[in-house]
Design a protein around this motif. Structure first.
Motif, PDB file in Angstrom:
ATOM      1  N   CYS A  18       0.833  -1.204   0.000  1.00 15.20           N
ATOM      2  CA  CYS A  18       0.000   0.000   0.000  1.00 15.20           C
ATOM      3  C   CYS A  18       0.870   1.258   0.000  1.00 15.20           C
ATOM      4  CB  CYS A  18      -0.920   0.016   1.218  1.00 15.20           C
ATOM      5  SG  CYS A  18      -2.222  -1.243   1.185  1.00 15.20           S
ATOM      6  N   GLY A  19       1.956   1.215   0.761  1.00 16.77           N
ATOM      7  CA  GLY A  19       2.872   2.350   0.796  1.00 16.77           C
ATOM      8  C   GLY A  19       3.540   2.587  -0.558  1.00 16.77           C
ATOM      9  N   CYS A  20       3.920   1.513  -1.230  1.00 16.07           N
ATOM     10  CA  CYS A  20       4.544   1.632  -2.555  1.00 16.07           C
ATOM     11  C   CYS A  20       3.566   2.239  -3.560  1.00 16.07           C
ATOM     12  CB  CYS A  20       5.010   0.263  -3.040  1.00 16.07           C
ATOM     13  SG  CYS A  20       6.371  -0.445  -2.069  1.00 16.07           S
ATOM     14  N   VAL A  21       2.318   1.778  -3.516  1.00 22.18           N
ATOM     15  CA  VAL A  21       1.296   2.313  -4.421  1.00 22.18           C
ATOM     16  C   VAL A  21       1.037   3.792  -4.112  1.00 22.18           C
ATOM     17  CG1 VAL A  21      -1.112   2.138  -5.164  1.00 22.18           C
ATOM     18  CG2 VAL A  21       0.221   0.062  -4.746  1.00 22.18           C
ATOM     19  N   ALA A  22       1.047   4.138  -2.819  1.00 22.22           N
ATOM     20  CA  ALA A  22       0.840   5.533  -2.421  1.00 22.22           C
ATOM     21  C   ALA A  22       1.932   6.428  -3.001  1.00 22.22           C
ATOM     22  CB  ALA A  22       0.813   5.651  -0.897  1.00 22.22           C
ATOM     23  N   GLY A  41      -2.970   1.016   4.328  1.00 20.33           N
ATOM     24  CA  GLY A  41      -1.743   0.453   4.891  1.00 20.33           C
ATOM     25  C   GLY A  41      -1.753   0.475   6.406  1.00 20.33           C
ATOM     26  N   ILE A  42      -2.222   1.579   6.984  1.00 18.84           N
ATOM     27  CA  ILE A  42      -2.306   1.694   8.441  1.00 18.84           C
ATOM     28  C   ILE A  42      -3.298   0.684   9.002  1.00 18.84           C
ATOM     29  CG2 ILE A  42      -3.042   3.229  10.318  1.00 18.84           C
ATOM     30  CD1 ILE A  42      -1.892   5.551   8.655  1.00 18.84           C
ATOM     31  N   THR A  73       5.314   3.319   4.227  1.00 17.58           N
ATOM     32  CA  THR A  73       3.941   3.837   4.265  1.00 17.58           C
ATOM     33  C   THR A  73       3.817   5.102   5.111  1.00 17.58           C
ATOM     34  OG1 THR A  73       3.122   1.569   4.023  1.00 17.58           O
ATOM     35  CG2 THR A  73       1.535   3.224   4.745  1.00 17.58           C
ATOM     36  N   SER A  74       4.472   5.118   6.260  1.00 16.27           N
ATOM     37  CA  SER A  74       4.314   6.233   7.197  1.00 16.27           C
ATOM     38  C   SER A  74       5.561   7.093   7.327  1.00 16.27           C
ATOM     39  CB  SER A  74       3.917   5.698   8.584  1.00 16.27           C
ATOM     40  OG  SER A  74       2.696   5.004   8.521  1.00 16.27           O
ATOM     41  N   GLY A  75       6.578   6.812   6.514  1.00 16.25           N
ATOM     42  CA  GLY A  75       7.806   7.599   6.567  1.00 16.25           C
ATOM     43  C   GLY A  75       8.161   8.229   5.239  1.00 16.25           C
TER      44      GLY A  75
END
Length: 238
Positions: A18-22, A41-42, A73-75
């Motif tokens: 999800c982070g990669c897609v974001a 992702g979260i 995702t969060s960084g």
């Protein structure tokens, strides 16, 4: 083969995906979809730990995977969003092309927090400093608010396109991630009103804000969370 022990790690990898897609959506300036992917992702980030405890398969590998997935995702994502906000804003700090890279201070602060979290034994039932998922939602929601309401609100446009303000937000974000400020956890361990009054108050306040303000509520909810924690700490000291 024990399939159960692999389920939490697979969920963690979905968080990473999800982070990669974001990141792709941020590169395309589709910040709303990037926001949704980070939220997803979260969501998976919460449930990898839940299933690890449920199946009693917690492991050092899972702990490291969780931090690595959160780092993206969060960084990386919020740092990239802030980089984009600097790039697209007015040039109060000058036209130096390196200035937008200051946004990645958020990524550096997130990395330090995640590494420290793994070795900090004080953060089992609460947090010290703002968790990276909450910080990511705060930063990304600022760009979403700008996209949604910037044309209709001159105040929002002036605030979120001012590089000095963006710099203050960036530095404060990197600071609050690692500040020695206890913040309450949303984990509910005992199902009774007395032990969960703070969490219930926060959730009710958050729902009301979302219903009234929609996307604008997201950064306000994060601020509300920090302020509520600070007030709660004052009462605990008394």
């Amino acid at each position: 083969m024990n399939i159960k022990k692999h389920i939490p790690n697979l969920i963690t990898l979905v968080n990473l995906f999800c982070g990669c897609v974001a990141i792709v959506f941020v590169s395309e300036q589709n910040y709303e979809m990037a926001f949704y992917m980070v939220c997803l992702g979260i969501f998976f980030d919460f449930f990898d730990g839940f299933f690890a405890r449920f199946f009693k398969v917690s492991s050092p590998l899972g702990l490291q995977l969780d931090s690595l997935a959160d780092m993206v995702t969060s960084g990386v994502v919020p740092g990239y969003v802030m980089f984009s906000m600097f790039t697209n804003s007015a040039h109060e700090l000058g036209t130096n092309p390196l200035i937008p890279f200051l946004g990645f201070l958020i990524t550096l602060g997130s990395c330090y927090r995640l590494a420290n979290f793994n070795i900090d034994t004080r953060q089992t039932d609460s947090f010290i400093g703002l968790p990276t998922p909450a910080n990511a939602l705060f930063i990304i929601s600022l760009q979403v608010v700008l996209d949604m309401y910037g044309d209709a609100s001159l105040l929002i446009l002036e605030i979120l396109t001012n590089q000095w303000i963006l710099l203050v937000i960036t530095v404060f974000s990197a600071y609050i991630l690692n500040a020695e400020i206890p913040l309450f956890s949303l984990k509910i361990k005992k199902f009774n009103l007395k032990n969960n009054a703070l969490q219930i108050l926060f959730l009710l306040g958050s729902v009301i804000l979302v219903l009234l303000l929609h996307y604008i509520a997201i950064p306000l909810i994060i601020i509300f969370y920090v302020l509520l924690s600070v007030v709660n700490n004052k009462f605990l000291k008394k």
